[in-house]
Design a protein around this motif. Sequence first.
Motif, PDB file in Angstrom:
ATOM      1  N   SER A 108      -4.413   1.927   9.198  1.00 30.63           N
ATOM      2  CA  SER A 108      -4.863   2.489   7.921  1.00 30.63           C
ATOM      3  C   SER A 108      -5.246   3.964   8.056  1.00 30.63           C
ATOM      4  O   SER A 108      -4.873   4.793   7.219  1.00 30.63           O
ATOM      5  N   LYS A 128       0.805  -1.220   0.000  1.00 31.44           N
ATOM      6  CA  LYS A 128       0.000   0.000   0.000  1.00 31.44           C
ATOM      7  C   LYS A 128       0.838   1.270   0.000  1.00 31.44           C
ATOM      8  O   LYS A 128       0.310   2.369   0.128  1.00 31.44           O
ATOM      9  N   ASN A 185      -9.772  -1.224   3.463  1.00 31.53           N
ATOM     10  CA  ASN A 185      -9.698  -0.791   4.859  1.00 31.53           C
ATOM     11  C   ASN A 185     -10.748   0.265   5.160  1.00 31.53           C
ATOM     12  O   ASN A 185     -11.368   0.255   6.235  1.00 31.53           O
ATOM     13  N   HIS A 189      -5.961   1.581   0.067  1.00 28.15           N
ATOM     14  CA  HIS A 189      -6.612   1.279   1.347  1.00 28.15           C
ATOM     15  C   HIS A 189      -8.137   1.209   1.223  1.00 28.15           C
ATOM     16  O   HIS A 189      -8.835   1.287   2.230  1.00 28.15           O
TER      17      HIS A 189
END
Length: 208
Positions: free
Chosen positions: A144, A102, A186, A183
Amino acid sequence: MKVFLVILISYLFGSIPWGLVIGKVFYHKDIRKEGSGNIGGTNAGRVLGKPAAISVTLLDAFKAFISMWIASMIDPSAILLAGLACAIGHCFPVFAQFKGGKAVATAYGYFLGITVFITHAWFWNFFWPIILFFAILYFTRIVSISSISAVGIETITSLIVNRSHILVFICLLILWLLITYRHKANLIRIKNGTESRIKWMGERHGNR
């Protein structure tokens, strides 16, 4: 031609999946098959333990800095593009079926490169985002949120502090958009209240 060479080298260097390499070589595990399936430092820590998490995080960070250092020798005008290309390589690595991390650790290597090669603003471009990350992590215990927020705030900070380096802001904005996109799962879990929280920052939030 030199710019293309810098971008290619940086992308390939960013494509090195250190989490996958360390997992297979030292732990005989494929971290893509455990935890979140991500090859970044967070999942490496979840699956392999803290030493692996630290190693993967540092290696992922320094590959951005090294890419920018190589660019400084080939074509200094391509330093910012080198860091971005490395981050893209990390997210979509050619050596791991384009399924990568990420770019959070890579972003901090990018901050270091920006500081060393361009702005020399050590506090605002390097230490500030680190402080932000751990401060937000302390209160939320969600990696996150801390990652997205810290990079986003640093992007805004760069616009204010580095007014003579507008390209730094533009590149950081692109990087923040990339990190936010990576993300997306998330963010859905955060919205649903199912995102996992860390447990190693003390008992202050232990009952959440």
